[in-house]
Design a protein around this motif. Structure first.
Motif: not given
Lengths: 165, 413
Positions: B225-233
């Motif tokens: 979730l953290v990695v995805f959040a960084a990626l999408f944000l």
């Protein structure tokens, strides 16, 4: 030391090129998916491989064990060791005149005094015991498979051959 | 939107079938995905009862394709590292420069000869310059060439292509989306995009120790979730600055690639990249109206020809400069012609900037041809080299004979 050249193959894995003393060129590719490939190149034409072997992960480990002399020890060699980062696994044969013959692992306090652990023993008659208990009696010609850091293995050898550190 | 899951299921089934066929034929999956997408696109004719036109799910599939681009470039960023590039050595820098330089100039020339406007020329130059890492790496593995002496050079060129793609995509997206018209404006907008990229990288470098601690998460769920959040944000935020979202993804990848969690992220992202990457090619196929392909045939064939000549020459020059044998050098040129994901990303960039609509079908045909021809050329490289050698005499016949004598009977798989 034989010349081994390592290089990265981005997206594929890692390549090890070994020019052996006997003049052969061997290339080992470790794929990121765990496959290993062994290529043997024509010494006269470095562009084309004569033969290749593909191994999956557990096959590769078995072959590594065989080549490394773990299952059958070449007569010429005294001891065999495998290094895993800082840990070393070593095959150590109890000499007939060693002080530890007839004593148990518990008596010698091997783990407590040296830090190394005897993970398996192979008796003279090839009988194997994995993870021997403290009451296991050491005999002459028994092969001890011992694991620990280099320092610990060193202390272990001292202990087993002299009966003290 | 009633049967949306069913429609996506159908799409996935078609893609799976395409994949199975591609394995059977021992070919890259990419052309099959594009082709199958094209045949069932919204432009396809309806065949009686069977209506495979993914009208309802098209926006969703398109979005998943966009995710595919994000994951693709995120992974490129993760895999890439400066130390790796430096270790790769000087010869690769030379090889990569030759390859990129030659193909880029040929691309510019081609666009100019087609009489296209400047922006289209720049996009086309990008389309024809960058080789497909996915196809080339797969070809090397499939043909069991990973141990060959030229393999490092090939992978080096591919890596260099990725770097070029990153920088070029940044500059180009700044240029296409800013709406600048004057030369000064163009340079400024390109500069802003490049500045954004460098700023993120500099920030990322400083933040690495901090990121190492933050990402020290036991739970896979929260970690992802953290990695995805960084990626999408960050990808999404980049877009608001006229930086293509793909660049944002690449930057996040580059930054996270410096952390000690790289291997874990790679491991978790890889399956996502595979699935959504397939969606990307499929949705690209969906967006192509087969009827528009006709007008793009000649330009695409011309570009293919140019690419074949350009890549072979570049491979020869690069290989020889690194001291490889002519045969190995020829192998380089014949392996790197495959084009795929990056060319399509370029074409999509052109589409979203509202450039000439011929770019899409052009890129589709171009990629289709080279994704098929590339692996074929690589497979037949020995025969091709022997034939060409009769004309150009790179290698004396005695040498050639010695080098082609063994080998031969073990290229199956």
């Amino acid at each position: 030391m034989t010349n081994i050249r390592e290089s990265d193959l981005p997206g594929i894995g890692r390549k090890f090129q070994i020019d052996t003393r006997s003049g052969d060129k061997l290339v080992i590719i470790i794929h990121d998916d765990g496959r290993r490939e062994l290529y043997h190149f024509d010494p006269d034409d470095p562009d084309s491989s004569i033969s290749m072997v593909t191994l999956d992960d557990d096959e590769a480990r078995q072959v590594a064990g065989i080549i490394g002399g773990l299952t059958y020890r070449p007569k010429a060699l005294e001891s065999v060791e495998v290094a895993l980062n800082d840990l070393v696994i070593e095959w150590y044969k109890v000499e007939p005149n060693s002080k530890c013959v007839g004593r148990t692992i518990g008596e010698l306090q091997i783990r407590k005094r040296t830090g190394a652990t005897v993970i398996a023993v192979i008796d003279k008659d090839q009988k194997q015991t994995v993870n021997p208990g403290p009451d296991y009696v050491l005999k002459a010609e028994t092969i001890l498979v011992v694991m620990g850091e280099r320092q610990q293995i060193k202390a272990f050898k001292q202990l087993v051959s002299n009966g003290s550190e | 939107m009633e049967h949306i899951v069913f429609e996506v299921g159908l799409a996935l089934t078609l893609m799976a079938v395409a994949g199975l066929i591609s394995i059977r034929l021992r070919f890259s999956i990419i052309p099959f995905l594009i082709l199958i997408g094209m045949t069932v696109g919204p432009h396809a004719p309806q065949l009686g009862m069977v209506d495979l036109r993914f009208i309802q799910s098209a926006p969703l599939i398109e979005f998943m394709g966009r995710l595919g681009v994000l994951f693709l470039l995120f992974y490129v960023g993760l895999e890439f590292s400066v130390s790796r590039l430096i270790r790769a050595g000087r010869s690769i820098a030379i090889g990569g420069t030759i390859h990129v330089g030659l193909n880029f100039v040929l691309g510019l020339l081609f666009g100019w000869m087609m009489g296209w406007p400047l922006k289209e020329i720049l996009v086309v130059a990008g389309i024809v310059t960058v080789s497909s890492s996915a196809i080339v790496a797969k070809v090397l593995v499939d043909l069991k060439r990973t141990a060959n002496p030229e393999t490092e050079m090939i992978l080096g060129i591919i890596m260099f292509d990725d770097v070029f793609l990153a920088v070029y995509l940044t500059i180009l997206s700044g240029l296409l989306f800013s709406g600048a018209t004057s030369v000064g404006g163009v340079i400024l907008s390109g500069g802003i995009a490049l500045g954004f990229m460098l700023a993120i990288l500099a920030l990322g470098r400083v933040a690495v120790p901090w990121l190492n601690r933050v990402l020290n998460i036991g739970s896979t769920e929260v970690f992802l979730l953290v990695v995805f959040a960084a990626l999408f944000l960050i990808s999404g935020f980049g877009e608001t600055l006229h930086v293509a979202e793909a660049i944002g993804a690449l930057l996040v990848g580059l930054v996270l690639g410096e952390t000690e969690h790289r291997k874990r992220i790679e491991h978790l992202i890889l399956p996502l990249r595979e699935v959504f990457g397939a969606m990307f090619f499929f949705s690209f196929g969906l967006s192509i109206d087969p009827r528009t392909l006709g007008g793009a045939v000649w330009p695409a064939l011309g570009a293919v020809l140019l690419t074949l000549v350009g890549n072979f020459t570049a491979g020869m020059l690069a290989g020889r400069s690194a001291g490889l044998s002519p045969k190995a050098a020829a192998n380089i040129g014949l392996t790197i012609v495959a084009r795929g994901e990056f060319s399509i990303i370029m074409a999509n960039l052109g589409k979203s900037a509202g450039l000439l609509s011929i770019l899409q079908p052009f890129a589709a045909l171009y990629v289709l041809i080279l994704a098929v021809v590339g692996p074929l050329l690589a497979k037949e490289s020995k025969a091709i080299f022997t034939t060409l050698n009769k004309v150009f005499k790179w290698q004396s016949p005695r040498e050639t004979k010695a080098s082609t004598a063994p080998h031969g009977k073990k290229e199956h798989g």
